[in-house]
Motif scaffolding. Structure first.
Motif, PDB file in Angstrom:
ATOM      1  N   VAL A  69       7.925   4.708  -9.533  1.00 26.36           N
ATOM      2  CA  VAL A  69       7.534   3.368  -9.102  1.00 26.36           C
ATOM      3  C   VAL A  69       6.400   2.901 -10.016  1.00 26.36           C
ATOM      4  CG1 VAL A  69       6.558   2.063  -7.181  1.00 26.36           C
ATOM      5  CG2 VAL A  69       8.155   3.923  -6.725  1.00 26.36           C
ATOM      6  N   HIS A  70       6.524   1.691 -10.553  1.00 23.00           N
ATOM      7  CA  HIS A  70       5.504   1.156 -11.464  1.00 23.00           C
ATOM      8  C   HIS A  70       4.844  -0.086 -10.858  1.00 23.00           C
ATOM      9  CE1 HIS A  70       6.818   3.911 -14.564  1.00 23.00           C
ATOM     10  NE2 HIS A  70       8.058   3.516 -14.373  1.00 23.00           N
ATOM     11  N   SER A  71       3.575  -0.292 -11.210  1.00 21.29           N
ATOM     12  CA  SER A  71       2.779  -1.384 -10.625  1.00 21.29           C
ATOM     13  C   SER A  71       3.437  -2.748 -10.758  1.00 21.29           C
ATOM     14  CB  SER A  71       1.400  -1.460 -11.289  1.00 21.29           C
ATOM     15  OG  SER A  71       0.732  -0.248 -11.165  1.00 21.29           O
ATOM     16  N   PHE A  72       3.978  -3.056 -11.956  1.00 24.68           N
ATOM     17  CA  PHE A  72       4.551  -4.387 -12.158  1.00 24.68           C
ATOM     18  C   PHE A  72       5.774  -4.584 -11.268  1.00 24.68           C
ATOM     19  CE2 PHE A  72       6.888  -1.783 -15.172  1.00 24.68           C
ATOM     20  CZ  PHE A  72       8.178  -2.295 -15.135  1.00 24.68           C
ATOM     21  N   GLU A  73       6.531  -3.495 -11.011  1.00 27.07           N
ATOM     22  CA  GLU A  73       7.690  -3.599 -10.125  1.00 27.07           C
ATOM     23  C   GLU A  73       7.247  -3.771  -8.671  1.00 27.07           C
ATOM     24  OE1 GLU A  73      11.090  -0.849 -12.197  1.00 27.07           O
ATOM     25  OE2 GLU A  73       9.387   0.194 -11.299  1.00 27.07           O
ATOM     26  N   ILE A  74       6.183  -3.073  -8.292  1.00 30.78           N
ATOM     27  CA  ILE A  74       5.649  -3.221  -6.927  1.00 30.78           C
ATOM     28  C   ILE A  74       5.228  -4.673  -6.704  1.00 30.78           C
ATOM     29  CG2 ILE A  74       3.770  -2.599  -5.345  1.00 30.78           C
ATOM     30  CD1 ILE A  74       3.730   0.181  -6.705  1.00 30.78           C
ATOM     31  N   ARG A  75       4.518  -5.247  -7.692  1.00 38.25           N
ATOM     32  CA  ARG A  75       4.057  -6.638  -7.571  1.00 38.25           C
ATOM     33  C   ARG A  75       5.225  -7.583  -7.314  1.00 38.25           C
ATOM     34  NH1 ARG A  75       0.492  -5.424 -11.618  1.00 38.25           N
ATOM     35  NH2 ARG A  75       1.849  -6.246 -13.232  1.00 38.25           N
ATOM     36  N   GLU A  76       6.276  -7.450  -8.124  1.00 40.60           N
ATOM     37  CA  GLU A  76       7.416  -8.366  -8.013  1.00 40.60           C
ATOM     38  C   GLU A  76       8.201  -8.112  -6.723  1.00 40.60           C
ATOM     39  OE1 GLU A  76       9.747 -11.595  -9.568  1.00 40.60           O
ATOM     40  OE2 GLU A  76       7.699 -10.904  -9.871  1.00 40.60           O
ATOM     41  N   CYS A  77       8.415  -6.850  -6.377  1.00 39.14           N
ATOM     42  CA  CYS A  77       9.129  -6.504  -5.146  1.00 39.14           C
ATOM     43  C   CYS A  77       8.407  -7.076  -3.919  1.00 39.14           C
ATOM     44  CB  CYS A  77       9.257  -4.981  -5.035  1.00 39.14           C
ATOM     45  SG  CYS A  77      10.020  -4.405  -3.504  1.00 39.14           S
ATOM     46  N   ILE A  78       7.092  -6.916  -3.871  1.00 42.27           N
ATOM     47  CA  ILE A  78       6.316  -7.398  -2.722  1.00 42.27           C
ATOM     48  C   ILE A  78       6.230  -8.923  -2.727  1.00 42.27           C
ATOM     49  CG2 ILE A  78       4.041  -7.356  -1.599  1.00 42.27           C
ATOM     50  CD1 ILE A  78       5.751  -4.799  -1.165  1.00 42.27           C
ATOM     51  N   LEU A  79       6.237  -9.535  -3.915  1.00 41.57           N
ATOM     52  CA  LEU A  79       6.291 -10.995  -3.978  1.00 41.57           C
ATOM     53  C   LEU A  79       7.607 -11.485  -3.372  1.00 41.57           C
ATOM     54  CD1 LEU A  79       5.429 -13.826  -4.783  1.00 41.57           C
ATOM     55  CD2 LEU A  79       6.228 -13.358  -7.099  1.00 41.57           C
ATOM     56  N   GLY A  85       2.877   9.946  -7.971  1.00 34.03           N
ATOM     57  CA  GLY A  85       3.814  10.336  -9.027  1.00 34.03           C
ATOM     58  C   GLY A  85       5.181  10.747  -8.511  1.00 34.03           C
ATOM     59  N   LEU A  86       5.428  10.556  -7.217  1.00 36.19           N
ATOM     60  CA  LEU A  86       6.732  10.917  -6.635  1.00 36.19           C
ATOM     61  C   LEU A  86       7.827  10.045  -7.228  1.00 36.19           C
ATOM     62  CD1 LEU A  86       5.930  11.270  -2.829  1.00 36.19           C
ATOM     63  CD2 LEU A  86       6.606  13.099  -4.386  1.00 36.19           C
ATOM     64  N   GLU A  87       9.031  10.612  -7.323  1.00 40.98           N
ATOM     65  CA  GLU A  87      10.187   9.836  -7.759  1.00 40.98           C
ATOM     66  C   GLU A  87      11.005   9.447  -6.536  1.00 40.98           C
ATOM     67  OE1 GLU A  87      12.154  12.347 -10.680  1.00 40.98           O
ATOM     68  OE2 GLU A  87      11.226  11.155 -12.260  1.00 40.98           O
ATOM     69  N   ILE A  88      11.609   8.278  -6.593  1.00 41.49           N
ATOM     70  CA  ILE A  88      12.477   7.795  -5.518  1.00 41.49           C
ATOM     71  C   ILE A  88      13.914   7.937  -5.981  1.00 41.49           C
ATOM     72  CG2 ILE A  88      13.209   5.724  -4.274  1.00 41.49           C
ATOM     73  CD1 ILE A  88      10.359   4.746  -4.334  1.00 41.49           C
ATOM     74  N   LYS A  91       0.832  -1.208   0.000  1.00 35.20           N
ATOM     75  CA  LYS A  91       0.000   0.000   0.000  1.00 35.20           C
ATOM     76  C   LYS A  91       0.865   1.257   0.000  1.00 35.20           C
ATOM     77  CE  LYS A  91      -3.891   2.212   2.336  1.00 35.20           C
ATOM     78  NZ  LYS A  91      -3.314   3.531   2.086  1.00 35.20           N
ATOM     79  N   GLU A  92       1.943   1.247   0.783  1.00 32.91           N
ATOM     80  CA  GLU A  92       2.846   2.406   0.801  1.00 32.91           C
ATOM     81  C   GLU A  92       3.419   2.669  -0.597  1.00 32.91           C
ATOM     82  OE1 GLU A  92       3.224   4.528   3.087  1.00 32.91           O
ATOM     83  OE2 GLU A  92       2.780   3.537   4.989  1.00 32.91           O
ATOM     84  N   LEU A  93       3.862   1.605  -1.276  1.00 30.46           N
ATOM     85  CA  LEU A  93       4.451   1.769  -2.615  1.00 30.46           C
ATOM     86  C   LEU A  93       3.394   2.190  -3.629  1.00 30.46           C
ATOM     87  CD1 LEU A  93       6.945  -1.250  -2.709  1.00 30.46           C
ATOM     88  CD2 LEU A  93       7.510   1.184  -2.491  1.00 30.46           C
ATOM     89  N   MET A  94       2.171   1.670  -3.496  1.00 29.29           N
ATOM     90  CA  MET A  94       1.101   2.069  -4.422  1.00 29.29           C
ATOM     91  C   MET A  94       0.731   3.533  -4.210  1.00 29.29           C
ATOM     92  SD  MET A  94      -1.109  -1.452  -4.439  1.00 29.29           S
ATOM     93  CE  MET A  94      -2.397  -0.945  -5.538  1.00 29.29           C
ATOM     94  N   ASP A  95       0.762   3.983  -2.965  1.00 26.15           N
ATOM     95  CA  ASP A  95       0.503   5.409  -2.693  1.00 26.15           C
ATOM     96  C   ASP A  95       1.562   6.289  -3.345  1.00 26.15           C
ATOM     97  OD1 ASP A  95      -1.721   4.726  -1.244  1.00 26.15           O
ATOM     98  OD2 ASP A  95      -0.818   5.074   0.733  1.00 26.15           O
ATOM     99  N   ILE A  96       2.828   5.826  -3.298  1.00 20.95           N
ATOM    100  CA  ILE A  96       3.920   6.576  -3.939  1.00 20.95           C
ATOM    101  C   ILE A  96       3.705   6.601  -5.449  1.00 20.95           C
ATOM    102  CG2 ILE A  96       6.400   6.579  -4.433  1.00 20.95           C
ATOM    103  CD1 ILE A  96       6.744   5.374  -1.554  1.00 20.95           C
ATOM    104  N   GLU A  97       3.324   5.443  -6.022  1.00 21.59           N
ATOM    105  CA  GLU A  97       3.060   5.389  -7.468  1.00 21.59           C
ATOM    106  C   GLU A  97       1.930   6.354  -7.832  1.00 21.59           C
ATOM    107  OE1 GLU A  97       1.915   2.225 -11.011  1.00 21.59           O
ATOM    108  OE2 GLU A  97       1.226   1.850  -8.970  1.00 21.59           O
ATOM    109  N   ASP A  98       0.840   6.315  -7.056  1.00 21.84           N
ATOM    110  CA  ASP A  98      -0.314   7.173  -7.345  1.00 21.84           C
ATOM    111  C   ASP A  98       0.035   8.655  -7.246  1.00 21.84           C
ATOM    112  OD1 ASP A  98      -1.812   4.915  -7.727  1.00 21.84           O
ATOM    113  OD2 ASP A  98      -2.776   4.964  -5.753  1.00 21.84           O
TER     114      ASP A  98
END
Length: 197
Positions: free
Chosen positions: A90-100, A72-75, A63-70
């Protein structure tokens, strides 16, 4: 005495809030993707072990990473050899794999002989669905590591486990990388346990 496992984190600020923990993990995930495994993978795992000990959940960090994606902040990435660091979205597909990956680290910790890493929260680290999907996979590898002293398994065995649980299996190269993640997590957990015995 309370031990805090802390390896190669850029600063204690990385672990002061769930957002900082999520960012720290994501930076380390990107480092593995961009620069390869080895020490980079162990840094990701070490950050994951910290997140586990601090009581984080895979869903909370997602959820934290999805909030960052939404937003538009850059890391800002981890510093490179030249001293400059790149910024990235941060992109959705990367969040999925990172959290997996993180879920696999958490479940691997659950498969280690107790106690290796103490968790300071009664909340389960992963959802029941994720636990059902990956517990057998991680347990087979943990058994090979602790009981038989192995550091590798035939990929086919793990593909059969995936097939039995989910009805499908991933490509051999993907399964091999998941296996490497579990074995590396077991190594990190063993070194933590040895520090405090």
């Amino acid at each position: 005495m309370q031990h805090r496992f802390h390896v190669n984190a850029s600063s204690d600020d990385d672990f002061r809030s769930s957002r900082n923990i999520a960012i720290s993990l994501f930076k380390r995930y990107k480092n593995v993707i961009n620069r390869g495994g080895g020490d980079n993978l162990k840094e990701f795992i070490s950050a994951g072990v910290n997140a586990y000990a601090l009581g984080c959940t895979d869903e909370g960090l997602r959820k934290e990473l999805m909030d960052i994606e939404d937003s538009g902040l850059e890391i800002e990435g981890l510093g490179s050899c030249g001293g400059t660091s790149l910024k990235f979205k941060v992109h959705s597909f990367e969040i999925r794999e990172c959290i997996l990956w993180l879920g696999i680290v958490f479940i691997t910790i659950l498969c280690t002989p107790q106690p290796t890493v103490i968790r300071w929260s009664p909340t389960p680290p992963v959802s029941a669905d994720v636990l059902h999907q990956w517990k057998g996979f991680c347990a087979i590898i943990a058994d090979a590591y602790y009981v038989k002293g192995m550091a590798w398994l035939p990929v086919k065995i793990l593909q059969l486990e995936q097939m039995a649980v989910t009805g499908t299996s991933e490509k051999p190269s993907v399964v091999a990388s998941r296996m490497q993640l579990v074995f590396s997590t077991l190594e990190v957990c063993s070194s933590v346990a040895n520090m405090y015995t």
